[in-house]
Structures are given as C-alpha cells and as structure tokens.
Enzyme design. Structure first.
Site, short mmCIF file in Angstrom:
data_model
loop_
_atom_site.label_atom_id
_atom_site.label_comp_id
_atom_site.label_asym_id
_atom_site.label_seq_id
_atom_site.Cartn_x
_atom_site.Cartn_y
_atom_site.Cartn_z
N ASP A 127 -1.53 27.54 -9.57
CA ASP A 127 -0.38 26.37 -9.46
C ASP A 127 1.19 26.38 -10.08
O ASP A 127 2.18 25.85 -9.99
CB ASP A 127 -0.94 25.17 -9.15
CG ASP A 127 -1.72 24.72 -7.75
OD1 ASP A 127 -1.77 25.81 -5.79
OD2 ASP A 127 -1.91 23.72 -7.81
N ARG A 154 9.61 40.59 4.97
CA ARG A 154 11.07 41.02 4.84
C ARG A 154 11.22 42.02 6.36
O ARG A 154 12.65 42.56 7.23
CB ARG A 154 11.93 41.25 3.35
CG ARG A 154 13.70 41.94 3.89
CD ARG A 154 12.80 42.45 2.77
NE ARG A 154 13.03 41.66 1.13
CZ ARG A 154 14.81 41.53 1.33
NH1 ARG A 154 15.74 41.60 2.04
NH2 ARG A 154 14.89 40.30 0.22
N GLY A 185 14.60 38.03 -4.19
CA GLY A 185 15.26 37.33 -2.54
C GLY A 185 15.37 37.03 -1.62
O GLY A 185 16.89 37.01 -0.67
N LYS A 212 27.53 35.28 7.13
CA LYS A 212 27.19 36.84 6.11
C LYS A 212 26.80 37.66 6.72
O LYS A 212 26.35 38.65 6.46
CB LYS A 212 26.33 36.17 4.72
CG LYS A 212 27.09 35.47 4.35
CD LYS A 212 26.12 34.54 2.57
CE LYS A 212 26.94 34.10 1.37
NZ LYS A 212 25.88 32.66 0.96
N HIS A 216 18.01 39.11 8.97
CA HIS A 216 16.98 38.61 8.72
C HIS A 216 17.13 37.02 7.76
O HIS A 216 18.21 36.89 6.87
CB HIS A 216 15.75 39.08 8.16
CG HIS A 216 16.34 39.48 6.97
ND1 HIS A 216 16.75 40.74 6.26
CD2 HIS A 216 16.09 38.93 4.97
CE1 HIS A 216 16.40 40.40 5.27
NE2 HIS A 216 16.58 39.83 4.00
N GLU A 223 3.96 23.93 0.16
CA GLU A 223 2.97 23.68 0.83
C GLU A 223 3.50 22.21 1.15
O GLU A 223 4.15 21.32 -0.16
CB GLU A 223 1.94 23.01 0.86
CG GLU A 223 1.02 23.43 -0.70
CD GLU A 223 -0.05 23.24 -0.86
OE1 GLU A 223 -0.74 23.47 0.01
OE2 GLU A 223 -0.39 22.96 -1.81
#
Ligand code: F6P
Length: 319
Positions: A127, A154, A185, A212, A216, A223
């Site tokens: 974490d 992606r 990104g 834009k 995707h 979480e």
C-alpha cells in the site's frame, strides 16, 4: 543478544521473503541464531516457532508471498494475549524480534518492546501507506503488476471505444492508483485524496470522447471508494464510451519481487539486525531521501500522510 525471531504479519507483500532472508543471513553471519515465527503474531502466541538456518532461506529471494505465512490478529491488542506471546518467546529463548508488516504490525511490535522484547518493524505492504518511509517493501512490485494489467486494458479499450474502470488496492492510500495513473497515462485517477464526484467524472469522460476524440479512457480508482461495476454501467449510460470494470484484486499482492523491492528488503533487513545488536527496540526502518533510517514507532505512527500534491499536479498537467 544471542537469538532473534522474525515474523511476517498482515497482508503479504512481494519482497517479504527477501527481508526474511536478509535478517537471517546478516544475523547468522555474525553468530546470532534466528528463529522463524510462523503465521504472524498468531503463531507467536501459539508457539509456531522454528530455527531458521541460512540454508532455510535459500531460493526464496525471488519468490512472492512469505515463507513464514502471515495472519492478522486483532486480539494482539489485548495484554493477556501478548503475555502468552512473551511466554512463548521466553520458552524459545528469543530476546528480540523483527516484525515485517504494515502499521497494525508496528503497533504490536511497539507493545512487545514495552513488555521487554525489543522489536524492530520493517514496512512490508504493497500500500505504501507508511509515512516514515519513502517506500514500502512490495509497493514497486504491485505497481509493476498494475501497470502491466492497465497497459493491456488500454489495448482492448482502444479497439472497442471503451472506458476501463480499474480498481486497485491501497487500503485508503492513493499511491498505487496515482503512481499507476502517471505510469500508464490514464485519463482519470480517483483516490481518497482526490475525492470522487461521480457527475464530474462522467462530464470529463464525455469531454474525452466528444472534444478530445479519444478512442479509449482509462480510469484508475482506489478500492473502497465506489462500486466500480455500478460506476462502469453509468459510464455506458451517460457517455459515448462503453464502460467495463476490472477489479485487479489480490493479483496485486503476488509475484516475484522486482529488483527494487529485493534491494530495499535486503537493506532494511540488514538495518533491523544492526539496530537490535545495538540494543535498540521500538523502532521501524525506513528510507528517507535514499538513506536507511530507524524511526521510533510511536513517532512513525503519528506522522501525517505523505503529501501527493506535486504528483497529483503532474498527473493533471499530463492529461
Ligand atoms: O494491506 C494490503 C491489502 O492488500 C490492502 O491493499 C487491502 O485493502 C487489504 O490488504 C486486503 O486484505 P485481505 O487480503 O485480508 O482481503
């Protein structure tokens, strides 16, 4: 000090084995006996304790998980339970213990130190939520796993004009999400630090689509913030992207540690032994500006969370 114990506690993290190995090798090389305490504080209370030789820690440097097993034991807060643990340690002649785990494990280490057993904490958690160290053991490996998964998402998201909503771990710390967002990104990162305004995120997704002209969108979300399945359906309903949720889950906790984690764990294991040899307990090991340091656990637990403003700004400027 002639004999020390080592245990792993809380959620496991890649690199814990490297830390166990470092503690065992550094200590045995100077004539200190090392005992492995199995299944965290629970095993301490139950006496699941066995000697560890340098051979026992061969072939574990590159392995994920923890050879000692790990457990969470909330009952360790009780003095009665800790007294049983101290009794077991005395039975095995263990004078000091290295505790590898998260902040809950540190509290146990401090309490034991106050009962006469010097303990040193090592930050073993994916974490990165321990303020007294720049990095925790396991964080870089988990980050690598997330980046690998998001890179793959992606590809397929671009092919289908989709928005992937990816839930990552972090237990209320946004580092895994933010660092992964910068590394992949991503279009949007949502953490407890950024807050979550559903309407605003949907507006931004529409902008990525309409203005834009993105093929995707990647949304990385910590979480415990929202139900990502439900949110992905809303993305489909209210934006031009079709939404898909991916919960990476415990895959983030496994795998062979990356070299950075192996090195960090080895340096920290060495420091833990050195501190114990100096008769120091109640400290935790951390890195600060690249240096390995010991910090009193009490101080570490009271430090404010690390500010991520600069990295958050960087993320915003890269979108
Ligand atoms: O602390 C590590 C961690 O993986 C957190 O990121 C997560 O919230 C929690 O542990 C999950 O715990 P468990 O493995 O008990 O489900």
């Amino acid at each position: 000090v002639k004999r020390i114990g080592v245990l792993t506690s809380g959620g496991d993290a890649p690199g814990m084995n490297a830390a166990i190995r470092a503690v065992t090798r550094v200590a045995t090389n100077i004539g200190i006996e090392v005992y492995g305490i199995y299944d965290g504080y629970r095993g301490m209370v139950e006496g699941k304790i066995q000697p560890l030789t340098r051979r026992d820690v061969s072939d574990i440097l590159d392995r994920g998980g923890t050879m000692l097993g790990s457990a969470r034991l909330p009952e360790f807060k009780s003095l009665e339970v800790r007294e049983k643990a101290v009794e077991q340690l005395k039975k095995f002649g263990i004078e000091a213990v290295v505790v590898i785990g998260g902040d809950g494990s540190y509290r146990g280490a401090l309490a034991l130190t106050e009962m006469g057993i010097n303990c040193i904490g090592l930050p073993g958690t994916i974490d990165n939520d321990i303020s007294s160290t720049d990095e925790t053991i396991g964080f870089n490996t988990a980050l690598t796993t997330i980046v690998d998964a998001v890179d793959k998402l992606r590809d397929t998201s671009s092919s289908h004009h989709r928005c992937s909503v990816v839930e990552v771990m972090g237990n209320r710390c946004g580092d895994l999400a933010l660092f992964a967002g910068i590394s992949t990104g991503a279009e949007i990162v949502i953490t407890s630090e950024t807050g979550f305004d559903e309407g605003e995120v949907l507006d931004r997704l529409r902008e990525f689509d309409v203005v834009k002209k993105k093929n995707h969108a990647l949304v990385i979300i910590s979480e415990k913030i929202t139900d990502v399945e439900v949110f992905a359906r809303k993305v489909s309903q209210h934006t031009g992207f079709s939404g898909r949720a991916t919960i990476l889950g415990h895959v983030q906790r496994g795998g062979s540690p990356v070299p950075a984690d192996r090195i960090l764990a080895s340096r920290m294991g060495e420091k833990a032994v050195d501190l114990l040899m100096q008769g120091i307990g109640g400290q935790c090991v951390g890195t600060q500006s690249g240096n390995i340091v010991g910090v009193p656990i009490e101080e570490a637990l009271n430090m404010p969370a690390k500010s991520r403003k600069e990295l958050q700004n960087l993320f915003d400027r890269l979108v």
